[in-house]
Design an enzyme around this catalytic site. Structure first.
Site, PDB file in Angstrom:
ATOM      1  N   LYS A 103      28.549 -20.044  34.604  1.00 60.69           N
ATOM      2  CA  LYS A 103      29.510 -19.668  33.366  1.00 60.69           C
ATOM      3  C   LYS A 103      29.792 -20.731  32.239  1.00 60.69           C
ATOM      4  CE  LYS A 103      32.442 -16.099  35.679  1.00 60.69           C
ATOM      5  NZ  LYS A 103      33.895 -15.917  36.090  1.00 60.69           N
TER       6      LYS A 103
ATOM      7  N   ASP B 273      36.668 -12.029  31.004  1.00 56.74           N
ATOM      8  CA  ASP B 273      37.677 -12.190  32.121  1.00 56.74           C
ATOM      9  C   ASP B 273      39.260 -12.460  31.169  1.00 56.74           C
ATOM     10  OD1 ASP B 273      36.180 -12.185  34.389  1.00 56.74           O
ATOM     11  OD2 ASP B 273      35.700 -14.546  34.301  1.00 56.74           O
TER      12      ASP B 273
END
Ligand code: NAP
Length: 290
Positions: free
Chosen positions: A72, A108
């Site tokens: 990420k 997210d």
């Protein structure tokens, strides 16, 4: 899946090691539901192959990719563009191929916010939160709360230095929020709990297969009116959520966040918005989740 043919487009997930992931199941279900000529694949991509993998997606015109641990952060520097929030957090979980240009996003953040607001009935402005853990998920959670107008954040972590670093990042970017870091130590957090509206456990404690692992913090001062969130969703009821329920607090596990972030990514890639209720029914049928 509609028949794979010359026009079939590719979506996927990169991570390492991938292990169990529900992403191929839910995305391929939604592709079939909307009758879209795409296929969603899982790519187990070792860190040393990340750059080659991303360049491969560009060359082969892969339409979109989800990104999970451990890529990420590292993937940011390999993309052509990164959205403001993902840039701020320093983490990308969704890549969209826009006419050959790869752009990174972080769904997210919105996934977490939608979960606490829609499923938890939680209104963020002027509230106090305790976040446990200072890793990638914690960065998304705290940023969602700061963007939403939270009043105070207390951040505790096993490694104090990491909590201090993340807390000062939020403090610098959101000066209107009061942010304090502390050790994962009862003396620090127990006296605060009476005034805390939201507790978010962003550690993997209690996750399958360690389902008997005791809660990462003491729960005796959890109280009615408090919302306790565990980002772990397997098992559905972790030890911290069971303890919180006993104390009369509201609880949510991380499954809605996972599905909301997936729905947002799917919409970016295809223009179609999946109903998360369909995915809950699919997971009930195909897995032992929910
Ligand atoms: P990460 O970057 O590795 O961070 C993990 C954090 O947990 C660190 O702060 C670490 O503390 C702490 N920790 C780990 N083991 C611990 C233990 N035994 N006791 C106390 N603290 C411990 O991982 P992440 O990406 O943030 O992910 C964390 C969890 O969130 C995972 O379970 C992941 O599956 C889940 N998650 C869920 C969603 C969702 O959509 N529901 C999204 C993202 C992540 P140190 O700093 O001291 O190592």
């Amino acid at each position: 899946m509609s028949k794979v043919n010359l026009d079939t487009q590719v979506l996927g997930l990169i991570g390492y090691p991938l292990g169990h992931s529900i992403s191929p199941l839910i995305h391929n279900y939604a592709l079939e539901y909307f009758d879209l000529n795409f296929v969603y694949l899982a790519f187990d991509l070792a860190p040393e192959k990340l750059k080659a993998g991303i360049n491969g997606f560009r060359a082969l015109n892969v339409k979109g990719v989800n990104v999970t641990i451990p890529h990420k952060r590292e993937v940011l520097s390999l993309l052509d563009e990164v959205d403001d929030i993902a840039q701020k957090i320093g983490a990308v979980n969704t890549i969209v191929n826009q006419q050959g240009q790869l752009k990174g996003y972080n769904t997210d953040v919105t996934g977490f916010r939608r979960m606490i607001e829609d499923d938890g009935g939680f209104s963020i402005p002027n509230k106090s939160a305790l976040i446990i853990g200072a890793g990638g998920a914690s960065r998304a959670v705290g940023t969602a709360l700061c963007e939403g107008g939270i009043k105070e954040i207390y951040l505790v972590n096993r490694t104090l230095k990491k909590a201090e670093k993340l807390a000062s990042f939020w403090q610098d970017n959101y000066p209107q929020v009061s942010v304090k870091a502390g050790e994962l130590n009862k003396d620090f957090y127990v006296p605060l709990l009476g005034e805390i509206d939201l507790v978010v456990d962003t550690t993997p404690v209690g996750m399958e297969p360690n389902i008997e692992q005791p809660p990462v913090i003491a729960t005796e001062k959890f109280h009615p009116g408090m919302l306790v969130v565990d980002l772990v969703y397997n098992p559905a009821q972790t030890t911290i959520l069971k303890a919180a329920k006993k104390q009369g607090a509201e609880t949510i596990n991380g499954l809605p966040m996972l599905l909301y972030q997936a729905a947002e990514a799917f919409k970016m890639w295809t223009g179609c918005e999946p109903e998360v209720e369909h995915w809950y029914r699919l997971l009930e049928k195909e897995t032992d989740m929910r």
